[in-house]
Design a protein around this motif. Sequence first.
Motif, PDB file in Angstrom:
ATOM      1  N   HIS A  17      38.212  26.490  34.319  1.00 56.71           N
ATOM      2  CA  HIS A  17      38.915  27.581  34.415  1.00 56.71           C
ATOM      3  C   HIS A  17      38.774  28.255  33.493  1.00 56.71           C
ATOM      4  O   HIS A  17      38.585  28.272  32.722  1.00 56.71           O
ATOM      5  CB  HIS A  17      41.153  27.394  34.171  1.00 56.71           C
ATOM      6  N   PRO A  19      39.282  32.182  31.290  1.00 55.22           N
ATOM      7  CA  PRO A  19      39.661  33.281  31.601  1.00 55.22           C
ATOM      8  C   PRO A  19      39.292  34.553  32.044  1.00 55.22           C
ATOM      9  O   PRO A  19      37.901  34.958  31.662  1.00 55.22           O
ATOM     10  CB  PRO A  19      39.892  33.155  29.520  1.00 55.22           C
ATOM     11  N   ARG A  21      40.238  37.916  30.928  1.00 54.75           N
ATOM     12  CA  ARG A  21      40.697  39.186  29.846  1.00 54.75           C
ATOM     13  C   ARG A  21      41.088  40.679  29.502  1.00 54.75           C
ATOM     14  O   ARG A  21      39.590  40.977  30.334  1.00 54.75           O
ATOM     15  CB  ARG A  21      39.659  38.799  28.778  1.00 54.75           C
ATOM     16  N   THR A  22      41.533  41.226  29.655  1.00 53.79           N
ATOM     17  CA  THR A  22      41.916  42.175  29.590  1.00 53.79           C
ATOM     18  C   THR A  22      42.789  43.102  28.542  1.00 53.79           C
ATOM     19  O   THR A  22      42.743  43.188  28.061  1.00 53.79           O
ATOM     20  CB  THR A  22      43.204  42.823  31.231  1.00 53.79           C
ATOM     21  N   SER A  28      43.850  37.334  27.173  1.00 55.42           N
ATOM     22  CA  SER A  28      43.571  36.345  28.176  1.00 55.42           C
ATOM     23  C   SER A  28      44.612  36.255  28.606  1.00 55.42           C
ATOM     24  O   SER A  28      45.844  36.176  28.643  1.00 55.42           O
ATOM     25  CB  SER A  28      43.617  34.647  28.180  1.00 55.42           C
ATOM     26  N   ALA A  29      44.052  37.395  30.199  1.00 58.78           N
ATOM     27  CA  ALA A  29      46.020  37.556  31.029  1.00 58.78           C
ATOM     28  C   ALA A  29      46.176  36.279  32.273  1.00 58.78           C
ATOM     29  O   ALA A  29      47.364  36.463  32.478  1.00 58.78           O
ATOM     30  CB  ALA A  29      45.521  38.611  32.111  1.00 58.78           C
ATOM     31  N   SER A  30      44.801  35.529  33.054  1.00 53.30           N
ATOM     32  CA  SER A  30      45.019  34.797  33.701  1.00 53.30           C
ATOM     33  C   SER A  30      43.992  34.301  33.620  1.00 53.30           C
ATOM     34  O   SER A  30      42.851  34.418  32.714  1.00 53.30           O
ATOM     35  CB  SER A  30      45.633  35.441  35.295  1.00 53.30           C
ATOM     36  N   VAL A  31      43.961  33.288  34.631  1.00 49.00           N
ATOM     37  CA  VAL A  31      42.655  32.195  34.663  1.00 49.00           C
ATOM     38  C   VAL A  31      41.668  32.061  36.420  1.00 49.00           C
ATOM     39  O   VAL A  31      42.627  32.553  36.959  1.00 49.00           O
ATOM     40  CB  VAL A  31      42.907  30.988  34.194  1.00 49.00           C
ATOM     41  N   ARG A  33      40.450  29.545  38.542  1.00 48.50           N
ATOM     42  CA  ARG A  33      40.306  28.433  38.739  1.00 48.50           C
ATOM     43  C   ARG A  33      38.853  28.151  39.511  1.00 48.50           C
ATOM     44  O   ARG A  33      39.541  27.700  41.105  1.00 48.50           O
ATOM     45  CB  ARG A  33      41.645  27.354  39.715  1.00 48.50           C
ATOM     46  N   SER A 282      41.456  34.671  46.048  1.00 44.98           N
ATOM     47  CA  SER A 282      41.369  35.138  44.473  1.00 44.98           C
ATOM     48  C   SER A 282      41.520  33.649  44.231  1.00 44.98           C
ATOM     49  O   SER A 282      42.894  32.779  44.465  1.00 44.98           O
ATOM     50  CB  SER A 282      41.908  35.910  44.348  1.00 44.98           C
ATOM     51  N   ALA A 284      41.782  33.215  41.762  1.00 48.96           N
ATOM     52  CA  ALA A 284      42.497  33.336  40.133  1.00 48.96           C
ATOM     53  C   ALA A 284      44.473  33.541  40.569  1.00 48.96           C
ATOM     54  O   ALA A 284      45.167  33.513  40.163  1.00 48.96           O
ATOM     55  CB  ALA A 284      43.069  34.531  40.091  1.00 48.96           C
ATOM     56  N   ASN A 285      44.367  33.316  41.590  1.00 48.19           N
ATOM     57  CA  ASN A 285      45.700  33.754  42.540  1.00 48.19           C
ATOM     58  C   ASN A 285      45.619  32.287  43.832  1.00 48.19           C
ATOM     59  O   ASN A 285      46.054  33.056  44.989  1.00 48.19           O
ATOM     60  CB  ASN A 285      46.641  34.088  42.197  1.00 48.19           C
TER      61      ASN A 285
END
Length: 337
Positions: A17, A19, A21-22, A28-31, A33, A282, A284-285
Amino acid sequence: MSAPTPPLIEAVGLTKHFPVRTGIFNRSASVVRAVDGIDIAIPPGETLGLVGESGCGKTTTGRMLVKLIDPTAGRILFEGKRIEGLDAATMRPVRRHMQIIFQDPYGSLNPRMSVQDTIAEPLEILKIGDARSRREQVRELLEVVGLAPYHAERFPHEFSGGQRQRIGIARALAVRPKLVVCDEPVSALDVSIQAQVINLLKDLQKDFGLTYLFISHDLGVVRHISDRVMVMYLGKVVEVARKRDLYADPQHPYTQALLSAIPLPDPKRRSRRKVIPGDIPSPANPPSGCRFHTRCPHVMHVCREVEPHLMQGAPHHWAACHLVHPPSTPRPAPASV
Ligand code: SF4
């Protein structure tokens, strides 16, 4: 019945995963995968083809296996010994047994280094031989990959794409590895050159007793070199089988669509191409349930809610699809895929 050969390389629950970053605090806002808990086992001398669209996690998988990047979770065993947590110094003696051939024969060679220095570099890093023996070894390797000893004095810009990939192969072979990860090694080459490089890899496998993980987005290419084929979609393995079984009887709708996209050599035979609608979601989601459900022509209600697991439907043939294995099917005992 003889016992199965223990794998040269094995990964269990392999996960990566990244990360995302924002903000000014770089939180770290999300990962993303990229790879999400996959199992791989490759016996010595085998070629496992790893296939999927761009962004499915196949390159990340290959790089984790040779420890170019560290996994987020999971175990990696090389010749039965855990390597995922080893530091650089402890990893050094293992690293010589695992090499990688990169996709881009133009970007993967340093334009300022001669072919001699390029191929000898891994020998120098691992302190193998002296300057004279390394020079001799480079000349031998050039002949092994179909180039001439005098090419050692030249620089990458003096070679064609196919020749550069041969230099990349010679560099990977310099330390006499056991495992070679071939990361899309022919996708940047002309079709006629692709066949030459694949034939070279097959010959070298026999001569040097190599084990390959052959990564490609093209099932047509993988067919020419693999013993088994593993298909990935959005960080998950969706099907794995012996080559002849996968090409003769693909189980997963994604594999079926990839296979239908292989051009037919006979223009009179009409291709029954199954176009996969939409883009790959994505990582990420990823979609709930089956990750392929947003693009699958056979999607059912259950597919959106229940994740299908990789299950064995025939000897040496595994697939993760509710069409093949409805959720009520009893889960078979775990087995190495
Ligand atoms: Fe398609 Fe459902 Fe099978 Fe996924 S589980 S591939 S959505 S039929």
